[in-house]
Scaffold this active site. Structure first.
Site, PDB file in Angstrom:
ATOM      1  N   SER A 157       0.852  -1.212   0.059  1.00  0.00           N
ATOM      2  CA  SER A 157      -0.050  -0.108  -0.180  1.00  0.00           C
ATOM      3  C   SER A 157       0.762   1.191  -0.037  1.00  0.00           C
ATOM      4  CB  SER A 157      -0.929  -0.028   1.129  1.00  0.00           C
ATOM      5  OG  SER A 157      -2.037   0.766   1.163  1.00  0.00           O
ATOM      6  N   ASP A 252      -9.745  -3.482  -6.105  1.00  0.00           N
ATOM      7  CA  ASP A 252      -8.985  -2.588  -5.096  1.00  0.00           C
ATOM      8  C   ASP A 252      -9.067  -1.141  -5.844  1.00  0.00           C
ATOM      9  OD1 ASP A 252      -7.170  -1.107  -3.840  1.00  0.00           O
ATOM     10  OD2 ASP A 252      -5.566  -2.609  -3.997  1.00  0.00           O
ATOM     11  N   HIS A 282      -7.998  -4.804  -1.718  1.00  0.00           N
ATOM     12  CA  HIS A 282      -6.950  -4.165  -1.386  1.00  0.00           C
ATOM     13  C   HIS A 282      -6.248  -4.961   0.011  1.00  0.00           C
ATOM     14  CE1 HIS A 282      -3.881  -0.768  -0.963  1.00  0.00           C
ATOM     15  NE2 HIS A 282      -4.152  -0.849   0.511  1.00  0.00           N
TER      16      HIS A 282
END
Length: 311
Positions: A157, A252, A282
């Site tokens: 991320s 995502d 995600h």
């Protein structure tokens, strides 16, 4: 492909636990939310962990070194890892299980870095720490049991944002020497709103409101989000970057920018291994307690890193 049934169950649980209003969460609420989410990363790894500090531009930077079993006196590839959390949340503690699992899967001595967070430390503090940590590991590789010629930089991320920026910095400055980058569900573009950001704007795991709030907390007023240190996808120079391992997820919000970065690197002649995981969301790689695919993707990353490190 439709949303994976177990991933759908996870999103339903997250939506049920979310507050009824879309009021911007406080920093403490954001940090507690991520810490709770990362409890789903239930995985065991046979690695030894030791804590230390390294010098940083804003003071000592804490790190945790994960060492898989190797023959005594033998060096291993190194992996500098940056945790996710939107530059405002996360720590070496929240990502302890993921980092340990990556160390075991890749066979690397992995250094998980406790970089400074916003809003207490705004841009570019996290980047400065990430660069300092990578340079430290490169210069002190021998004392860390790391083969300096086999250094990987990665993260998940927002941590993948840092990894991409570090690699671009290394390219522009001809140091440190990085063999490969590993980007997991990377956040790479705040300049334009992609179709995936629009399609999954209400995603309970990482919605558009959270992305925008994190960015506002991270950036000083007046900072251009098109800056490649914030949006690595916007970098004008990528030819010559380290080989890239990129994993994105179909459901995502940041899927498209990760996919676009993989395509951009490939077009520039960079070696890229990219997988967009069908039906996934995600942060799925860290949801091993719910998603079997979490273990599978970590195993895949392990195989990819080992293959690159053995070339």
């Amino acid at each position: 492909m439709p949303l994976d049934p177990l991933a759908k169950r996870l999103l339903t649980m997250m939506a049920a636990a979310a507050p009824p209003s879309r009021i911007r969460p406080t920093i403490e609420e954001r940090r507690q939310s991520l810490a709770k989410l990362m409890q789903f990363a239930r995985t065991e790894a046979n690695v030894a962990a030791t804590d230390g500090t390294l010098p940083g531009p804003g003071g000592p930077i804490a790190y945790r070194l994960y060492a898989p079993a190797v023959d005594e006196g033998e060096t291993a590839p190194g992996f500098v890892f940056f945790h996710g959390g939107g530059m405002v949340a996360g720590s070496i503690e929240t990502h302890d299980r993921v980092a340990a699992a990556l160390a075991e899967a890749t066979g690397c001595r992995l250094v998980s870095v406790e970089y400074r967070l916003a809003p207490e430390h705004k841009f570019p503090a996290a980047i400065e720490d990430a660069i300092a940590a990578t340079e430290f590991v490169a210069k002190n590789a021998a004392s860390l049991g790391i083969d300096a010629a086999r250094l990987i930089v990665g993260g998940d991320s927002a941590g993948a944002t840092l990894a991409a920026v570090v690699c671009q910095y290394a390219l522009d400055n001809a140091a440190p020497d990085i063999l490969a980058q590993c980007l997991i569900c990377p956040v790479l573009d705040f300049e334009e709103t992609s179709p995936s950001r629009e399609a999954f704007a209400e995603d309970p795991l990482i919605d558009q409101a959270t992305l925008e709030a994190d960015l506002a907390d991270y950036l000083p007023e007046g900072t251009d989000p098109a800056d490649a240190r914030i949006s690595p996808l916007r970098a004008s120079r990528v030819k010559g970057l380290p080989a890239a391992i990129i994993h994105t997820a179909e459901f995502d919000p940041v899927r498209d920018e990760g996919n676009a970065y993989a395509s951009k690197l490939l077009a520039a002649g960079v070696i890229v291994e990219h997988t967009c995981h069908d039906g996934m969301v995600h942060n799925f790689h860290a949801m091993g307690a719910i998603l079997p695919q979490a273990k599978l993707v970590l195993m895949q990353i392990g195989e990819q890193v080992r293959r690159i490190a053995e070339r």
